[in-house]
Each structure stands twice: as C-alpha cells, then as structure tokens.
Design a protein around this motif. Structure first.
Motif, PDB file in Angstrom:
ATOM      1  N   GLU A  91      19.331  33.573  44.131  1.00  0.00           N
ATOM      2  CA  GLU A  91      18.763  34.742  44.791  1.00  0.00           C
ATOM      3  C   GLU A  91      18.105  35.688  43.792  1.00  0.00           C
ATOM      4  O   GLU A  91      18.542  35.818  42.653  1.00  0.00           O
ATOM      5  N   TYR A  95      16.794  37.840  48.086  1.00  0.00           N
ATOM      6  CA  TYR A  95      16.037  36.745  48.703  1.00  0.00           C
ATOM      7  C   TYR A  95      16.411  35.427  48.039  1.00  0.00           C
ATOM      8  O   TYR A  95      16.559  35.356  46.820  1.00  0.00           O
ATOM      9  N   SER A 165      13.178  33.363  51.413  1.00  0.00           N
ATOM     10  CA  SER A 165      13.741  33.798  52.691  1.00  0.00           C
ATOM     11  C   SER A 165      15.012  34.591  52.442  1.00  0.00           C
ATOM     12  O   SER A 165      15.693  34.402  51.433  1.00  0.00           O
ATOM     13  N   ARG A 166      15.332  35.455  53.393  1.00  0.00           N
ATOM     14  CA  ARG A 166      16.633  36.130  53.345  1.00  0.00           C
ATOM     15  C   ARG A 166      17.766  35.118  53.486  1.00  0.00           C
ATOM     16  O   ARG A 166      18.836  35.291  52.922  1.00  0.00           O
ATOM     17  N   SER A 167      17.501  34.062  54.271  1.00  0.00           N
ATOM     18  CA  SER A 167      18.497  33.012  54.455  1.00  0.00           C
ATOM     19  C   SER A 167      17.794  31.736  54.876  1.00  0.00           C
ATOM     20  O   SER A 167      16.847  31.769  55.656  1.00  0.00           O
ATOM     21  N   TYR A 197      24.538  38.590  56.724  1.00  0.00           N
ATOM     22  CA  TYR A 197      23.274  38.731  57.442  1.00  0.00           C
ATOM     23  C   TYR A 197      23.374  39.535  58.732  1.00  0.00           C
ATOM     24  O   TYR A 197      22.364  40.040  59.216  1.00  0.00           O
TER      25      TYR A 197
END
Length: 473
Positions: A91, A95, A165-167, A197
């Motif tokens: 990350e 992100y 992506s955030r996830s 999240y």
C-alpha cells in the motif's frame, strides 16, 4: 521510489501467497497518470527507479503477493481462480498497488501471466476515463511496454498496467473461503473488511447486515452509472465484482457508439449473457452469489431485503444521472420519469443514432424551438413530437445559456471509443506513445471542447465496426 506499507495480505492469513515477479525485457513508460501520482505522494514525472519497481524488479519492502479467490464465470462456478497474471506490491497512502502482467503465479492455471500492450493500454485508458467521468472505478498509475514476446493469437509484446485501488477484494474472495470450507479465514476476511473499508457499519447492532446493504447500494449505483453513460463492461463474472462497487478488471469493455441496448462487446460472449442491457440483472445475480457466500453471517430476511433494495437504488441512481443529462426535474411519479427516459432511448435505437453525440447536442439545444439540436437527430421518429411535448413539461429551464452549460457538464464530449483506443494501441505498438498520452489528457477533461483533436468527437469511421474484442483484450 514506492514506500510500501503492509495491508490486507499481511493481516488475513491464507488470503495470498508470495510470488516472484518476472520483469519485462527493456521496459519503457507508455503512459503515466500525474494526478494519480500526486494522490500517492509520488513525483509528477516518472523516474527510472519507479520504472524498475513497476516492472517488478524491486527493491520492495514487502514480498509481492498473489491472492486466491473463486467465482462464477459465465454462470458456472470455478472453485479456484486467483491472481493469475499479476501481484500486489503493498500500500501507498492507503491505496493498494497491483502489477497486472508481471508473470506467472500459483494461480496462473498454465498461463504465462502476461498482459500485452493492447490489453494494458485499454485498462490504463479505461480506468482513467471512467474516473474523470465521475464513475466509481479502480485507477491506473502507469502502463509499461517492452520487447518481451508474448503469444496470443499471434506474437505480441508484453506490458504491465500498474493498477491502484482502495481494495482489490472481489465477490469471489468470499465465495472461495465459503465454498472451500474455510470458515475461520472467511470470518477474518469479513472482520478486516468491516474494520478497514466499512467502519461506519460497525456502529450498529448487525454490522455484517449493514455492510451487505452498503455493497448492494454501491453495486446498484455503479451499474446504473454504466447504463446512463453507455458503458458495457463485457465480463461481469462474480470474480470481477468489487466489494467497493468500483468498475473492476477491464477486458472487452466498450462504450456504445450507435445506440444499441443489446450491445455485446465481448466476442467470447456467444450467448449475450453480458450484453449492455443485461448488466443490471447480472449485477443482482452476482449479489445473490455474494449473499450465499455470507449466508452463515446474514439472516435470510436481511439478505432478501437487501437484494430487494437493489432495484430501487439502481432506478433512483439511473434517473438521477439521466435527468441531469436531459435537464429535467427530478420529481414526480417514478414510472412516468422512467418512461420519458426509456422512450428517448428507444427513439435513439430506432433511428440508429450515435448515443453520445446525440446527448451531447443538448448543450446546443433550445428546447423552445421545434427545429432544435435534438430534433435534428430524432425528428424523423414517429414518436418525436409527443415525446418533445412531455419533455418540455418537465424542463427546469429558466435561462437558456446556463441551462446549456449545465448540459455540457452532464454530457461528455470525449468518450473512450473503441477505435480511439485502437489507434493509440497501434501507435504504442510501433514505438510512438504520443497518441496514447494525447488521448489520456483529453479523457481527463471529457466535458471540455478539444478543438486541437476534432477526431475525438467525430462519428467513428466505418472500419471501427470490424474491431473485435475478447477476454484477451
């Protein structure tokens, strides 16, 4: 340099396995997103050190990882899929960074783990295009080309998309741990998902139920946005569905040119399962698969209520988008509002008009004039005058120029049409990245005029109809 921190792969045991990326030979930058770089705290200009890291050469503070998941593909369940041609690096600024095309993993199922220039460029452009249109999507930091030979239908050259992506959690992650009978890992994954999240869902008495409602809502809104913007994903398998509701895993996607609700953009979709007008139903079907994966953590009544909420949320979001495009009031009885939109789309289909250019003409329209800009597209239709009367009754227009400016901000001028992407791909394959980067810059400002590149807004050439897209796209 990428200053990577640990994330879900280190927090949830059993989710991922370490892999060794296979760097491309003679990598070069083809595309770079300056605004994504700024979001990640990286230099606006790509550096040699970043090129090495994005090529999988390192150095990395964490071991690259490949995640396991399963999914329903074209309606049938595949019990073990996973990241077969890419790896998670870690990350940056919250992100997750993923190298798509970095070589084989334990989940490649005999494949080479590579992406090719055409697929990598398409994902880079599409994710950036949807983001700047205001649609939920994964992003792309960069795309790399190389001299690495890769065989598909013919020999091509390897490439990597650096996805952000955030996830990266998919519906298929939850399906895998449910159906492979790993309840402890599934529970740990759910707990991490909520805490990381969806923390707002933890404040109530039933956090998993609240979370599932949120996933249903986000999925409905994203698919409604696709329908309003004429976007066809092409492969809506459950493993391509994001729990964040982001547009995910770009393959044979397409924006409509000629208005065709039955558009099937994936040459491999022989039965039209993922046709444009089937996307809302497929989204609901995939949510059912997620509900089954969570069935040990959800009440049956809650699952049914959440799934019933899907249609209501999708319709509300679709009307919000389309009424903004048309410049009409967002009030009144829902069915009559839907009828106004549906009848317009049906006229567009019957007249075989260009979906985007027709709607863009609203920014030049004077609705009080009979021979207006929209009439020039649809005035020959038998239903035109009755539709125009209903439309005028719903208008929010007080002053013409501000109303037209609002339509220009709601109806994009530049769309990532298939032939534009193809032209950028062919140039990049021949060593010229300038068309790709010029198109990328235009897609960052899709609602603006682009007089220096008039071909971005013109009707597609006749040869564009011969372009075929498949899962390798």
């Amino acid at each position: 340099m990428l200053n990577l921190s640990a994330g879900i792969n280190q927090a949830v045991a059993g989710l991922a396995r370490p892999v060794e990326p296979s760097p491309l030979r003679d990598p070069v930058w083809l595309g770079w997103s300056e605004d994504m770089a700024r979001t990640l705290g990286l230099p606006a200009r790509a550096t040699e050190a970043l090129l090495k890291q994005c090529n999988g050469e390192g150095p990395f503070t964490l071991p690259p990882m490949a995640q396991v998941y399963s999914g329903h593909q074209f309606g049938g369940y595949t019990p073990r899929l996973g990241d077969g041609r890419g790896c998670h690096l870690g990350e940056v600024q919250g992100y997750e960074l993923f190298l798509k095309g970095s070589g084989p993993t334990p989940y490649s199922r005999g494949g080479d783990g590579r992406a090719v220039i055409r697929s990598a460029v398409r994902e880079f452009l599409a994710s950036e295009a949807l983001h700047h249109l205001g649609l939920a999507t994964t992003r792309a930091l960069a795309v790399l080309g190389s001299d690495t030979p890769v065989w598909r239908e013919q020999q091509e050259r390897g490439a990597i998309t650096v996805r952000v992506s955030r996830s990266h959690l998919r519906f298929g992650h939850f399906e895998y741990f449910k159906h492979s009978d790993q309840p402890k890992v599934l529970a740990a994954l759910i707990d991490y998902t909520l805490e990381r999240y969806f923390p707002d869902c933890l404040t109530g008495k039933k956090p998993v139920q609240a979370w599932f409602f949120e996933v249903v809502s986000r999925t409905a809104e994203t698919i409604a946005d696709w329908q309003a913007m004429g976007f066809a994903h092409g492969v809506l398998n459950s493993d391509n569905m994001s729990i964040l509701g982001e547009t995910f895993d770009y393959g044979p996607f397409a924006f409509m040119d000629r208005c065709d609700p039955g558009l099937v953009c994936n040459h491999s979709d022989h039965h039209g399962r993922y046709a444009f007008d089937q996307q809302p139903a497929i989204g609901w079907w995939n949510l059912q698969r997620l509900a089954l994966a969570l069935s040990d953590h959800l009440d049956a009544e809650v699952m049914a209520a959440a799934l019933a909420h899907y249609q209501q949320q999708l319709v509300a979001r679709y009307l919000w988008r389309m009424e903004a495009r048309l410049g009409v009031a967002s009030d009144g009885e829902v069915q009559s509002r839907l009828d106004l939109v549906a009848d317009l789309v049906e006229m567009m289909r019957r007249q075989q008009v260009d979906f985007h250019r027709c709607l863009r003409s609203l920014c030049r329209m004077d609705p009080g004039i009979d021979d207006n800009a929209l009439a020039q597209w649809l005035g020959d239709d038998a239903q035109w005058w009755s539709w125009l009367s209903r439309y005028r009754d719903r208008l929010t227009l007080t002053e013409l120029q501000p109303w037209q400016q609002q339509r220009a901000r709601a109806n994009p001028n530049v769309i990532l049409r298939t032939h534009l992407a193809q032209q950028a791909i062919e140039a990049a394959e021949n060593g010229d990245a300038a068309p790709l980067n010029q198109l990328h810059q235009a897609l960052r400002h899709p609602y603006d005029e682009h007089p220096d590149h008039p071909h971005y807004t013109e009707a597609p050439p006749s040869w564009a109809q011969s372009i075929t897209l498949s899962c390798s796209s």
